[in-house]
Enzyme design. Structure first.
Site, PDB file in Angstrom:
ATOM      1  N   GLU A 122       0.823  -1.214   0.000  1.00  0.00           N
ATOM      2  CA  GLU A 122       0.000   0.000   0.000  1.00  0.00           C
ATOM      3  C   GLU A 122       0.858   1.267   0.000  1.00  0.00           C
ATOM      4  OE1 GLU A 122      -4.214  -1.215   1.970  1.00  0.00           O
ATOM      5  OE2 GLU A 122      -2.473  -1.394   3.302  1.00  0.00           O
ATOM      6  N   GLU A 174      -4.632  -9.542   3.617  1.00  0.00           N
ATOM      7  CA  GLU A 174      -5.554  -9.359   4.746  1.00  0.00           C
ATOM      8  C   GLU A 174      -6.649 -10.414   4.803  1.00  0.00           C
ATOM      9  OE1 GLU A 174      -3.440  -5.493   4.454  1.00  0.00           O
ATOM     10  OE2 GLU A 174      -4.249  -6.940   3.008  1.00  0.00           O
TER      11      GLU A 174
END
Length: 274
Positions: free
Chosen positions: A127, A147
């Site tokens: 990210e 995730e």
């Protein structure tokens, strides 16, 4: 990570887990927790935030390069230490005096950021790449937005930025499975702009940074701001949803507890949908 260019780093207050150095108009930001695969904890978030603020506020700086010490860029968030704070929305992780390195919950840097990655570049590390403006990857880099394998949701902008960068199908291929992908696949999808031999990524990223620094700084910043405007609305809506409801709700589930426990215990999680 070897390199022929290595500006003398100084500690970015308040932690030596993030180092900063300056070479002309280029700021070098170094993740410096190699004994933990540069897993990003609260100290590192604070250090990165202050470094991004320095980039924005120092008139002698025009661009930054983000790199890391050790065999990996980062294994991602240090969930063992951060999970309790993330479960309540993560308020306060980005200091008021800093800039948000992920550009989600606070103001991003106002100047360009180039990232040089190698080894593992997982979750919050990917990210960081997606919120940067250019990325140079060593051929040995392995990416992952994992995730879903831990029962939680990406909080740093991947759900908005990866579909826009890579296309819907490419993004869902990895967001919904948590599968890892290599540097060539990242290049194919447009996640990284160049792939180089291991050990060359920092030099190449720094060369690109110096090329950017040679341009008219106000024009560069205006170009960056205008290009980012198209993402401002979706990012703000995503951040509000993730912090206000989706993130805390998922962190409170039994599956999230199982996923994080399995990660810490180095075992395969068993999910029940509860």
């Amino acid at each position: 990570m070897s390199s022929t260019r290595n500006p003398t780093p100084t500690a970015a207050a308040p932690t030596e887990k993030v180092l900063v150095g300056q070479e002309g108009a280029v700021l070098t930001i170094t993740l410096n927790r190699p004994e933990k695969a540069n897993a990003i904890d609260a100290d590192m978030i604070e250090g990165l935030s202050h470094a991004y603020a320095r980039l924005s506020d120092d008139p002698t700086l025009r661009v930054a390069v983000v790199r890391s010490n050790g065999p990996h860029f980062t294994g991602g968030l240090d969930l063992a230490s951060l999970a309790p704070r993330l479960a309540t929305g993560g308020e306060g992780l980005i200091p008021d005096t800093g800039r948000d390195p992920w550009g989600m919950y606070g103001e991003p840097a106002t100047k360009p950021v180039v990232v040089a990655v190698h080894g593992r570049c997982f979750t919050a590390g990917l990210e960081l790449v997606l919120n940067a403006d250019l990325c140079v990857a060593a051929a040995d880099t392995l990416f992952g937005q994992q995730e879903v394998t831990r029962g939680i949701v990406a909080l740093g902008g991947a759900t908005v930025r990866l579909p826009r960068r890579a296309g819907w199908g490419n993004a869902m291929r990895y967001l919904l499975t948590g599968d890892r992908f290599d540097a060539q696949e990242a290049w194919r999808m447009g996640v990284v702009q160049e792939v180089v031999d291991p050990g060359e990524q920092f030099d190449r990223a720094t060369a690109l940074a110096h090329r950017i620094a040679q341009q008219a700084p106000l024009a560069v910043q205006a170009t960056l701001a205008d290009a980012r405007a198209a993402l401002r609305g979706p990012i703000a809506a995503s951040a509000a949803s993730l912090r206000g409801e989706v993130g805390p709700r998922l962190f409170a589930t039994a599956d999230a507890t199982e996923g994080i426990s399995a990660l810490i215990e180095r075992r395969t999680p068993v999910y029940t949908g509860a």
